[in-house]
Design an enzyme around this catalytic site. Structure first.
Site, PDB file in Angstrom:
ATOM      1  N   ALA A   1       2.982   1.925   3.053  1.00  0.00           N
ATOM      2  CA  ALA A   1       4.207   1.117   3.058  1.00  0.00           C
ATOM      3  C   ALA A   1       5.296   1.802   2.237  1.00  0.00           C
ATOM      4  CB  ALA A   1       3.933  -0.284   2.516  1.00  0.00           C
TER       5      ALA A   1
ATOM      6  N   HIS B   1       5.861   6.528  -2.442  1.00  0.00           N
ATOM      7  CA  HIS B   1       7.197   7.053  -2.764  1.00  0.00           C
ATOM      8  C   HIS B   1       7.085   8.522  -3.150  1.00  0.00           C
ATOM      9  CE1 HIS B   1       8.021   2.740  -4.382  1.00  0.00           C
ATOM     10  NE2 HIS B   1       8.254   2.792  -3.095  1.00  0.00           N
TER      11      HIS B   1
ATOM     12  N   ARG C   1      11.796  -5.143   6.657  1.00  0.00           N
ATOM     13  CA  ARG C   1      12.483  -4.877   5.397  1.00  0.00           C
ATOM     14  C   ARG C   1      13.992  -5.106   5.494  1.00  0.00           C
ATOM     15  NH1 ARG C   1      13.110   0.527   3.196  1.00  0.00           N
ATOM     16  NH2 ARG C   1      13.253   0.515   0.938  1.00  0.00           N
TER      17      ARG C   1
ATOM     18  N   CYS D   1       0.825  -1.219   0.000  1.00  0.00           N
ATOM     19  CA  CYS D   1       0.000   0.000   0.000  1.00  0.00           C
ATOM     20  C   CYS D   1       0.859   1.271   0.000  1.00  0.00           C
ATOM     21  CB  CYS D   1      -0.909  -0.010   1.214  1.00  0.00           C
ATOM     22  SG  CYS D   1      -0.010   0.210   2.763  1.00  0.00           S
TER      23      CYS D   1
HETATM   24 FE1  CFM Z   1      13.066   0.623  -5.029  1.00  0.00          FE
HETATM   25 FE2  CFM Z   1      12.552  -1.733  -5.190  1.00  0.00          FE
HETATM   26 FE3  CFM Z   1      11.031  -0.052  -3.765  1.00  0.00          FE
HETATM   27 FE4  CFM Z   1      13.550  -0.707  -2.958  1.00  0.00          FE
HETATM   28 FE5  CFM Z   1      12.494  -2.658  -1.338  1.00  0.00          FE
HETATM   29 FE6  CFM Z   1      11.531  -3.647  -3.603  1.00  0.00          FE
HETATM   30 FE7  CFM Z   1       9.988  -2.023  -2.203  1.00  0.00          FE
HETATM   31 MO1  CFM Z   1      10.558  -4.380  -1.348  1.00  0.00          MO
HETATM   32  S1  CFM Z   1      14.460  -1.040  -4.799  1.00  0.00           S
HETATM   33  S2  CFM Z   1      12.506   1.152  -3.004  1.00  0.00           S
HETATM   34  S3  CFM Z   1      14.340  -1.528  -1.130  1.00  0.00           S
HETATM   35  S4  CFM Z   1      11.243  -0.242  -5.841  1.00  0.00           S
HETATM   36  S5  CFM Z   1      12.647  -4.567  -2.080  1.00  0.00           S
HETATM   37  S6  CFM Z   1      12.282  -3.725  -5.744  1.00  0.00           S
HETATM   38  S7  CFM Z   1       9.478  -3.718  -3.231  1.00  0.00           S
HETATM   39  S8  CFM Z   1      10.708  -2.380  -0.296  1.00  0.00           S
HETATM   40  S9  CFM Z   1       9.106  -0.132  -2.697  1.00  0.00           S
HETATM   41  C1  HCA Z   2       6.636  -3.371   1.253  1.00  0.00           C
HETATM   42  C2  HCA Z   2       7.969  -3.862   1.743  1.00  0.00           C
HETATM   43  C3  HCA Z   2       8.498  -5.021   0.964  1.00  0.00           C
HETATM   44  C4  HCA Z   2       7.702  -6.268   1.176  1.00  0.00           C
HETATM   45  C5  HCA Z   2       8.433  -7.475   0.726  1.00  0.00           C
HETATM   46  C6  HCA Z   2       7.704  -8.751   0.513  1.00  0.00           C
HETATM   47  C7  HCA Z   2       9.952  -5.226   1.457  1.00  0.00           C
HETATM   48  O1  HCA Z   2       6.351  -3.442   0.064  1.00  0.00           O
HETATM   49  O2  HCA Z   2       5.897  -2.897   2.066  1.00  0.00           O
HETATM   50  O3  HCA Z   2       6.595  -8.782  -0.004  1.00  0.00           O
HETATM   51  O4  HCA Z   2       8.315  -9.756   0.856  1.00  0.00           O
HETATM   52  O5  HCA Z   2      10.847  -5.153   0.670  1.00  0.00           O
HETATM   53  O6  HCA Z   2      10.121  -5.466   2.657  1.00  0.00           O
HETATM   54  O7  HCA Z   2       8.543  -4.701  -0.412  1.00  0.00           O
END
Ligand code: CFM
Ligand code: HCA
Length: 532
Positions: free
Chosen positions: A54, A186, A85, A51
């Site tokens: 998150a 983001h 995370r 979401c």
């Molecule tokens: Fe960038 Fe990602 Fe993301 Fe990320 Fe992450 Fe991710 Fe995420 Mo999980 S590099 S910031 S550190 S888009 S692993 S592939 S999904 S938390 S929002």
């Molecule tokens: C998020 C965090 C997450 C979840 C990872 C997962 C992460 O999206 O809220 O589904 O295992 O990197 O911790 O992307």
């Protein structure tokens, strides 16, 4: 791979199939096809997505150690985003604040939902201040906050007056439902960083030479630590990282750097754009996942600054580090060569990790993002053609203009033009540019599609997250979590590449997977059909 598409599309109800067909694409590097992305998940489909809250609290602001991040909402939201995370941090002294191990939440109850939660939020801020005396407190809105109309921004202003001094308190309207995924969070976080933190402190700390920021690196499993090591070894001055192992001071100071490097384009490109407009800092896309791409990044930095001293130092470091990397890679290569991978991760890693798999001689036959936009797939050149829908309009667009006193072009127009030939400023070519013709690119993969992919193509490793892990492993295929790295990492930089080679070798070589009977191989499998 076209068979896969035909099969899954016909399994869905007609309307659903028609919509999903636009997000399941066969790659073609000569003529990049259009993909449907950043649209609502169809209700009833099991998605990998998370979401908006998150994306804002968990992802972008979460890794900063000296901000007290308060989740205004029921306890589940704060609890789930509490250290899951694996974003790490390392204060330089014992006295320095580190709130990362804590989970701060207003723990809203039914009463607060009915009568309003602002008083409880004020009380939480008072308590947090009395206990920790932080330099900054951030408030994150969860779904009910938006539904009942608590005004977190008003509370922030009120509490800033009440506490006084130079404490900085700011709120985020990042209710979980505000966008179609984390991605909206983001953008909201980027706006908040720019409005409340970036550029508040003009003092230039550290060396005047080779000052860079690394945007979109969150120190998962210690990735940022490895990159800090590499930069230091080269004599590159890392002013700030957004936001792995970061501090308030580093954000406030970020505008004193001379180059922005964007690692995760999806989560932070807005900050790069805003800093270029306001302060004149050029940005380039970098990719320090994979040993060769790390070397490429370092060479780009050296070329940007153009000093022979730095160019030589970078070459020396690359030669030294690559020798170590290659020694390990050569031993492992024979065991991983020719194996197949699939990657369905977030908004950038499904792309970045393909470099590491290539270094292992493995082919990625299917990949996609959970919440990437068309530009993350097709390249930034499509941005002007992306239609802004109602969901994206929910997110505040802030107007940024040249800073009256601090805008300072780092290079002349002609210097930029010359450098652009190699460095490609403000460019990101997207995942499709890398994927072989005929491989599958799928946005917002459903669990049904995931099972079908595995059943039809039996990859040697499937990369995704915790929600997918055990479903996939029960099918006899190892799943590598590329979010939190399971218990592994770092995987960035040179030492990270070595760790990754070893972990993947172990996974694809383990005999245990052959012992597991996949559901379609056993009699107990029940097949269901949608009726429509
Ligand atoms: Fe960038 Fe990602 Fe993301 Fe990320 Fe992450 Fe991710 Fe995420 Mo999980 S590099 S910031 S550190 S888009 S692993 S592939 S999904 S938390 S929002
Ligand atoms: C998020 C965090 C997450 C979840 C990872 C997962 C992460 O999206 O809220 O589904 O295992 O990197 O911790 O992307």
């Amino acid at each position: 791979l076209q068979t896969f598409k035909d099969e899954v599309i016909t399994k869905y109800p007609k309307k659903v199939g028609k919509k999903r067909a636009k997000s399941i694409i066969l790659s073609d590097t000569e003529q990049t096809p259009e993909i449907q992305a950043n649209v609502r998940t169809i209700p009833g489909i099991i998605t990998q997505r998370g979401c908006t809250y998150a994306g804002c609290k968990g992802v972008v602001l979460g890794p900063t150690r000296d901000i007290v991040n308060i989740t205004h909402g029921p306890i589940g939201c704060g609890f789930y985003s509490w250290l899951t995370r694996r974003n790490q941090t390392k204060p330089t002294t014992d006295e320095e604040a580190n709130f990362i191990p804590y989970c701060f939440s207003t723990d809203m109850q039914d009463k607060n939902i009915v009568f309003g939660g602002e008083d409880k939020l004020k009380q939480a801020i008072r308590e947090a201040y009395e206990l920790f005396h932080p330099k900054a407190i951030a408030i994150f809105s969860t779904c009910p906050v938006g539904l009942i109309g608590d005004d977190v921004h008003r509370v922030a202003r009120h509490m800033m007056e009440e506490i006084g001094g130079d404490i900085n308190i700011f709120g985020f309207s990042c209710e979980g439902y505000r966008g179609v995924s984390q991605s909206a969070g983001h953008h909201i976080a980027n706006n908040g960083l720019f409005k409340n933190l970036i550029g508040r402190d003009d003092e230039v700390r550290g060396s005047l030479k080779y000052r860079v920021n690394l945007l979109g690196e969150y120190n998962i499993g210690g990735d940022a630590f490895e990159l800090e090591r590499v930069f230091e070894k080269c004599g590159i001055n890392l002013v700030s990282t957004f936001s792995g192992n970061s501090t308030i001071e580093s954000f406030e100071n970020a505008h004193t750097a001379d180059l922005n490097m964007v690692m995760c384009h999806r989560s932070i490109n807005y900050v790069a754009e805003m800093m270029e407009t306001a302060f004149g800092i050029p940005w380039i896309k970098v990719q320090p996942i994979g040993a060769r791409s790390t070397a490429k990044m370092l060479r780009k930095i050296a070329q940007y600054f153009g000093d022979q001293e730095l160019i030589d130092k970078v070459e020396e470091v690359v030669a030294e580090e690559m020798a170590e990397v290659e020694a390990v890679r050569e031993k492992i290569y024979a065991k991983t060569k020719g194996k197949l991978s699939m990657l369905f991760v977030g908004g950038s890693r499904a792309h970045h990790y393909q470099d590491l798999f290539e270094e292992l001689g493995m082919t990625t036959i299917a990949a996609g993002y959970e919440f990437g936009h068309r530009d993350d797939y097709e390249g930034r050149r499509v941005i002007p053609t992306i239609q802004i829908d109602a969901d994206s309009r929910n997110i505040e667009e802030i107007t940024v203009s040249k800073d009256a006193t601090r805008y300072n072009p780092r290079k002349t127009e002609s210097e930029l033009q010359e450098l652009n030939k190699e460095l490609e400023f403000t460019e990101y070519k997207g995942i499709m540019d890398q994927m072989e013709k005929g491989t599958l690119v799928i946005d917002d993969l459903s669990h049904y599609e995931m099972e079908k992919l595995i059943e039809m193509y039996h990859p040697d490793v499937f990369c995704a997250g915790i929600k997918e892990k055990f479903c996939v492993q029960k099918m006899g295929i190892p799943l590598k979590q590329l979010h939190n790295y399971d218990v592994g990492g770092p995987y960035a930089g040179f030492k990270g590449a070595i760790n990754f080679y070893k972990d993947i070798e172990m996974m694809v070589g383990a005999n245990i997977w052959k012992e597991i009977k996949a559901p379609w191989e056993s009699d107990a499998y029940v097949e269901a059909q949608y009726a429509c």
